[in-house]
Design a protein around this motif. Sequence first.
Motif, PDB file in Angstrom:
ATOM      1  N   ARG A 116       0.969  -1.089   0.174  1.00 40.39           N
ATOM      2  CA  ARG A 116       0.056  -0.241  -0.375  1.00 40.39           C
ATOM      3  C   ARG A 116       0.760   1.449  -0.242  1.00 40.39           C
ATOM      4  N   PRO A 117       0.636   2.682  -0.295  1.00 40.98           N
ATOM      5  CA  PRO A 117       1.387   3.442  -0.264  1.00 40.98           C
ATOM      6  C   PRO A 117       2.127   4.122   0.448  1.00 40.98           C
ATOM      7  N   TYR A 129       8.599  -2.017  -5.161  1.00 43.81           N
ATOM      8  CA  TYR A 129       6.851  -1.714  -5.089  1.00 43.81           C
ATOM      9  C   TYR A 129       7.313  -0.628  -4.531  1.00 43.81           C
ATOM     10  N   GLY A 130       7.979   0.286  -4.298  1.00 44.88           N
ATOM     11  CA  GLY A 130       7.404   1.400  -3.630  1.00 44.88           C
ATOM     12  C   GLY A 130       7.532   0.809  -1.756  1.00 44.88           C
ATOM     13  N   PRO A 163       1.706   3.680  11.214  1.00 41.22           N
ATOM     14  CA  PRO A 163       0.083   3.189  10.911  1.00 41.22           C
ATOM     15  C   PRO A 163       1.025   2.540   9.236  1.00 41.22           C
ATOM     16  N   ASN A 164       2.063   2.905   8.991  1.00 41.12           N
ATOM     17  CA  ASN A 164       3.003   2.786   7.602  1.00 41.12           C
ATOM     18  C   ASN A 164       3.686   1.333   7.702  1.00 41.12           C
ATOM     19  N   VAL A 165       4.118   0.003   8.506  1.00 44.64           N
ATOM     20  CA  VAL A 165       4.645  -0.851   8.114  1.00 44.64           C
ATOM     21  C   VAL A 165       3.523  -2.087   8.137  1.00 44.64           C
ATOM     22  N   SER A 166       3.989  -1.928   7.064  1.00 42.05           N
ATOM     23  CA  SER A 166       2.646  -3.235   6.090  1.00 42.05           C
ATOM     24  C   SER A 166       3.428  -4.856   6.243  1.00 42.05           C
ATOM     25  N   LEU A 167       4.378  -5.484   7.025  1.00 44.88           N
ATOM     26  CA  LEU A 167       4.766  -6.964   6.691  1.00 44.88           C
ATOM     27  C   LEU A 167       5.631  -6.541   7.690  1.00 44.88           C
TER      28      LEU A 167
END
Length: 382
Positions: A105-106, A127-128, A153-157
């Motif tokens: 996600r962005p 992938y960004g 909150p930007n941590v995705s994985l």
Amino acid sequence: MQRITTSDSPFTLLQQRLQYVSLQQEKPWRVWVENVPQWETQSPTAQFEFPLVSEYAPCEGYPFLLDAIRNRENGMYGLQLEQDQILVTNGALHGLSLIFRSLYRPHAVALCQAPILGSIATILESYGYTIKYFTSHQGELDIERLKAECADPNVSLVYVNTPHNPTGDILSRNTLAQLAELVQRRGINLVADMIYDSLTFDGAQSFTPLAATSVWKNVYAVNSMSKNYGSPGLRIGWVMSDRENIRRMAGFFEQECVAICGIAQKQAQLLLERGNRDLVETIAARKKYIEAKLAAFQGISYMVPRGGTQFYVQLPVDDIDLFADYMLVNYSFAITTISNYQGGTGSYIRVPTVYPIETTEAALELLAEGIKSFSFHYIMSP
């Protein structure tokens, strides 16, 4: 000395060295860069089956291979894995790429266990993702630090590699359970790269996060035939996760790849059913041999790996890639350095445990001679 490698090339420093070797095939090269286990005897292959060539395989993988993978994972870890929780991929890197893409996600941030194979970091960045690194020690992580990082909150994985390439560290059962609980509470994802999970030594044992929780929505495990079964040419990997995650990734897979080669899938099935005990025992014996030989080296430092297919050895040199180029030019000897990874520092090389003893003995003799010779020409670290 003129350098062979440059940071301006689109290729990794390792690939540049291999290209240098390929352009001078008349030389008696000794290439000591690989970390794929070599069988003592030829591994089994499938008989030619015409339907496997004349039809597209199911995009998820043939049922015969899914069944063999399910049996392997359930047998190793006591899981209740089903076929629709598995996706066959074009090697583990392809599986990781599908996961990373499906989760992006962005402004996403990926927390990664370091050092990390350079190609994995490149995939994430392409992938960004922004990458932040953490390390493990004797199977444990600084969980409190990771909890603080996951408050972003930007941590995705969170990406982990166990047994780890190149350090050989194996995350403990408790650590993986804590990670699984953390990602589920935070609503992020855990990706466990387990492509060396058969290759553990001296009583050590691999663990999978899939066994730490019955809820797999936020948990992925990746494996392949390349390292555990010494068969990188098959290009067979697999992802295990929640049914809906697998279904979503299978949709990506069909659109970009259609299916994996059926003959390769049949060969993978045969290898899985035969097992890799002989291969694992062979690598364990080679590891013991290298462990004894490295003990006689002066000035180097390393931890004895608990798993995987290499020792991660720090040499007493200031510029490890200058040393690697020196070895290439003066000794016709190619090695892998820390430049093959990201998120790590130090003058490290990868000492592989995958080659026959005769090859390894000659390579270690060259390495010892090269370190001594290099010290007369360049500044060595204290």
